[in-house]
Design an enzyme around this catalytic site. Structure first.
Site, PDB file in Angstrom:
ATOM      1  N   LYS A 134       0.853  -1.194   0.000  1.00  0.00           N
ATOM      2  CA  LYS A 134       0.000   0.000   0.000  1.00  0.00           C
ATOM      3  C   LYS A 134       0.879   1.231   0.000  1.00  0.00           C
ATOM      4  O   LYS A 134       1.829   1.313   0.790  1.00  0.00           O
ATOM      5  CB  LYS A 134      -0.842   0.025   1.277  1.00  0.00           C
ATOM      6  CG  LYS A 134      -2.000  -0.916   1.220  1.00  0.00           C
ATOM      7  CD  LYS A 134      -3.216  -0.209   0.681  1.00  0.00           C
ATOM      8  CE  LYS A 134      -4.268  -1.224   0.312  1.00  0.00           C
ATOM      9  NZ  LYS A 134      -5.274  -0.745  -0.574  1.00  0.00           N
ATOM     10  N   ASP A 162      -0.520  -0.016  -4.518  1.00  0.00           N
ATOM     11  CA  ASP A 162      -1.902   0.459  -4.530  1.00  0.00           C
ATOM     12  C   ASP A 162      -1.996   1.768  -3.765  1.00  0.00           C
ATOM     13  O   ASP A 162      -1.739   1.809  -2.566  1.00  0.00           O
ATOM     14  CB  ASP A 162      -2.812  -0.595  -3.879  1.00  0.00           C
ATOM     15  CG  ASP A 162      -4.282  -0.303  -4.111  1.00  0.00           C
ATOM     16  OD1 ASP A 162      -4.602   0.783  -4.622  1.00  0.00           O
ATOM     17  OD2 ASP A 162      -5.116  -1.176  -3.779  1.00  0.00           O
ATOM     18  N   GLU A 191      -1.858   0.497  -8.643  1.00  0.00           N
ATOM     19  CA  GLU A 191      -3.318   0.699  -8.724  1.00  0.00           C
ATOM     20  C   GLU A 191      -3.674   2.139  -8.378  1.00  0.00           C
ATOM     21  O   GLU A 191      -3.245   2.647  -7.336  1.00  0.00           O
ATOM     22  CB  GLU A 191      -4.041  -0.201  -7.710  1.00  0.00           C
ATOM     23  CG  GLU A 191      -4.068  -1.655  -8.062  1.00  0.00           C
ATOM     24  CD  GLU A 191      -4.661  -2.506  -6.923  1.00  0.00           C
ATOM     25  OE1 GLU A 191      -5.679  -2.125  -6.328  1.00  0.00           O
ATOM     26  OE2 GLU A 191      -4.068  -3.563  -6.641  1.00  0.00           O
ATOM     27  N   ASP A 214      -8.794  -0.174 -10.423  1.00  0.00           N
ATOM     28  CA  ASP A 214      -9.555  -0.960  -9.441  1.00  0.00           C
ATOM     29  C   ASP A 214     -10.841  -0.170  -9.173  1.00  0.00           C
ATOM     30  O   ASP A 214     -11.880  -0.436  -9.779  1.00  0.00           O
ATOM     31  CB  ASP A 214      -8.704  -1.148  -8.169  1.00  0.00           C
ATOM     32  CG  ASP A 214      -9.443  -1.822  -7.025  1.00  0.00           C
ATOM     33  OD1 ASP A 214     -10.653  -2.069  -7.159  1.00  0.00           O
ATOM     34  OD2 ASP A 214      -8.835  -2.111  -5.971  1.00  0.00           O
ATOM     35  N   LYS A 236     -12.766  -7.004  -8.161  1.00  0.00           N
ATOM     36  CA  LYS A 236     -13.234  -7.466  -6.846  1.00  0.00           C
ATOM     37  C   LYS A 236     -14.686  -7.892  -7.025  1.00  0.00           C
ATOM     38  O   LYS A 236     -15.603  -7.048  -7.044  1.00  0.00           O
ATOM     39  CB  LYS A 236     -13.152  -6.326  -5.833  1.00  0.00           C
ATOM     40  CG  LYS A 236     -11.726  -5.910  -5.460  1.00  0.00           C
ATOM     41  CD  LYS A 236     -11.767  -4.820  -4.403  1.00  0.00           C
ATOM     42  CE  LYS A 236     -10.463  -4.637  -3.686  1.00  0.00           C
ATOM     43  NZ  LYS A 236      -9.323  -4.330  -4.524  1.00  0.00           N
TER      44      LYS A 236
END
Ligand SMILES: O=C(O)CCC(=O)C1=CC=C[C@@H](O)[C@@H]1C(=O)O
Ligand SMILES: [Mg+2]
Length: 321
Positions: A134, A162, A191, A214, A236
């Protein structure tokens, strides 16, 4: 004779789970269990706070109504709410034996915490070394240094990053400045670097760092189209909708030559093992983004192989029908 049951459950989460600035203490969700002519199917419906548009109570209303009608012999269209459509379609697919059993239990390691502790774990990863980090939570410069250091020290490591749309163009540039251009090709993708899709696309063009969509997949005006600098989409299913919709998105992305990563919305072990099956089925050969079970303190009904977490059974589920 058809029988349907809907269960509500709650699992404690690890103390450190922060999603979009909010600390999540528990993961709450539903299971649906369909039985017909000696066959059965389960599905999980767990809208993710901060990511799903619908609340759990809204999903529950839709799922209970659908399941009641189904047990009475009607086949209503799946609810619009993505989490409800996903869970119900999984239960139907299990019942009809159309969701293959083979699963891809590999997962890109989700890295959190102190970078110093990460080196040993990452260096010891077996097989394809892919980790997800992250960024955007701290200073962009710090993120850049950590990424640079990781790629420098482990030469067969590939990173998925991300930023969850955290950066302004300036901050994104500050990040990129710290990543040695020679290592950028080992950033499999980043992302959602910026707050807008336009800024993210400009960042990819200017830095040569491949980006992935995403959150953007859920934008009203999102279309699958070839875009310079975009290399992957992260799907997702809990946030997408029915298995059929997931299949359509996977096909559209593959047709553009994009990498498709099936990713977790922090489902329980039951939903997560179904995602591992969906990944093996629809995206064979691509490491799925499913390393989220360790954020929980227990598994539910179905075990994730090699997890040491206790697996809770039916007695912790609250039947709603
Ligand atoms: O995609 C993965 O590898 C794991 C899942 C993951 O990173 C996420 C799941 C759910 C919410 C977020 O915290 C995060 C994401 O934004 O992709
Ligand atoms: Mg993401």
């Amino acid at each position: 004779m058809r029988q349907a049951q809907v269960y509500r459950w709650q699992l404690p989460l690890d103390a450190g789970v922060v999603l979009r600035d909010r600390r999540l203490k528990t993961r709450d969700g539903l299971f649906v269990h369909l039985q017909d002519a000696g066959c059965e199917g389960w599905g999980e419906i767990s809208p993710l706070p901060g990511f799903s548009q619908e609340t759990l109570d809204e999903a529950q209303q839709a799922v209970v109504a659908w399941a009641r009608a189904w047990s009475e012999g009607q086949l209503l269209p799946l609810p619009e709410l993505p989490s409800a459509a996903f869970g119900l379609s999984c239960a139907l697919a299990e019942l009809q034996n159309t969701l293959p059993q083979a699963a891809d239990y590999r997962a890109a390691m989700l890295c959190a915490g102190d970078p110093d502790d990460l080196f040993a774990t990452l260096a010891a990863l077996p097989g394809e070394k892919v980790a997800k980090v992250k960024v955007g939570l701290y200073e962009a410069v710090r993120d850049g240094m950590v990424v640079n250091l990781l790629l420098e020290s482990i030469d067969d490591l590939h990173l998925r990053l991300d930023a969850n749309r955290a950066w302004t163009p300036l901050k994104a540039q500050q990040f990129a400045k710290y990543v040695n251009p020679d290592y950028r090709s080992r950033i499999a993708f980043l992302e959602e670097p910026c707050k807008t899709r336009e800024d993210s696309l400009a960042f990819a063009r200017e830095t040569g760092i491949t980006i992935a969509w995403d959150e953007s997949l859920r934008d009203e005006d999102f279309r699958f189209e070839a875009q310079e600098g975009v290399g992957a989409v992260v799907i997702k299913p809990t946030l997408t909708g029915s298995l059929q919709k997931v299949q359509q998105q996977v096909a559209a992305a593959k047709a553009l030559g994009l990498t498709v990563v099936i990713s977790s919305s922090i489902e329980s072990s039951l939903g997560l093992t179904q995602l591992a099956r969906i990944a093996a089925w629809l995206t064979p050969g691509t490491l799925p983004g499913l390393d989220t079970l360790h954020l929980m303190k227990a598994q539910l009904l179905r075990r994730w192989p090699d997890s040491d977490l206790p697996c809770l059974q039916m007695d912790v589920l609250e039947p709603l029908l």
